[in-house]
Design an enzyme around this catalytic site. Structure first.
Site, short mmCIF file in Angstrom:
data_model
loop_
_atom_site.label_atom_id
_atom_site.label_comp_id
_atom_site.label_asym_id
_atom_site.label_seq_id
_atom_site.Cartn_x
_atom_site.Cartn_y
_atom_site.Cartn_z
CB SER A 100 8.05 -70.74 -89.04
OG SER A 100 7.03 -70.03 -88.35
CG HIS B 67 7.12 -67.08 -90.44
ND1 HIS B 67 6.44 -68.27 -90.53
CD2 HIS B 67 7.40 -66.72 -91.73
CE1 HIS B 67 6.30 -68.62 -91.80
NE2 HIS B 67 6.88 -67.70 -92.54
CG ASP C 204 6.16 -68.97 -95.87
OD1 ASP C 204 6.08 -68.99 -97.11
OD2 ASP C 204 6.63 -68.02 -95.22
#
Length: 207
Positions: free
Chosen positions: A30, A57, A150
């Site tokens: 991310s 992301h 995540d």
């Protein structure tokens, strides 16, 4: 953080103990992930054996340019994963924006519009959990820098399925939250800085 010699020793030990050849590598990142991948992936050989799938992301309201950016820097083919496409060895795939990316039991990609998970779509967890179901011990999961949780559940799923799990050393990560959460949930096989993870990816060719 491990020094280079200790990292190499740890890598060799883990690869020697893993009896299954790695057929696919899934990578999640991310915040700070583009820079991390630019250090990690260029240099992989053109005839690289595993398929490599990366989820970062990315904003849903604009098309991802990741495949174009990395295609200019990689020897192996690079493209955005397409629905129903069969994973090919020696190819780098990126998840597009606005869809979750999964791997089906027949080693084909599947795109879906389910609700975001951990505030993200595409979700690292969804890719990793589905790939763990498909590949089992033939899967390597790599989780890099990021600002949320995540990927932790996905790495746990890979470990439970007998795959290898590698987390970027939080001290080496631009944002340590994601690696720290993965380590908290389930101790990975290896915790390494980026340069050592790159060495590991190259060693898969000889394992």
């Amino acid at each position: 953080m491990l020094d280079a010699a200790l990292a190499l020793t740890a890598i060799d030990a883990v690869l020697a103990s893993h009896r299954t050849r790695i057929a696919a590598v899934v990578i999640g990142a991310s915040a700070g992930g583009v820079g991390a991948l630019l250090k990690l992936l260029p240099g992989l050989p053109k005839q690289y054996a595993p398929a490599v799938v990366a989820v970062l992301h990315v904003p849903e309201n604009r098309q991802s340019q990741l495949a174009d950016v990395f295609a200019q820097r990689m020897a192996l083919p690079v493209r955005e994963a397409a629905d129903k496409e069969t994973l090919a060895s020696g190819t780098l795939y990126f998840a597009g924006s606005g869809y979750h990316l999964s791997v089906e039991s027949d080693y084909c990609f599947s795109l879906s519009c389910e609700a975001p998970r951990n505030f993200a779509r595409p979700s690292i967890d969804i890719l990793m959990e589905s790939a763990a179901d498909a590949y089992g011990p033939a899967l390597l999961g790599v989780l890099l820098t990021g600002a949320n949780h995540d990927g932790a559940a996905g790495m746990e799923a890979i470990g439970r399925a007998g795959g290898l799990t590698v987390v970027q050393d939080p001290q080496d990560a631009e944002v340590a939250t994601m690696p720290q959460e993965a380590i908290r949930v389930r101790r990975p096989d290896l915790v390494l800085p980026l340069d050592a993870i790159h060495t590991l990816l190259l060693k898969l060719e000889k394992n």
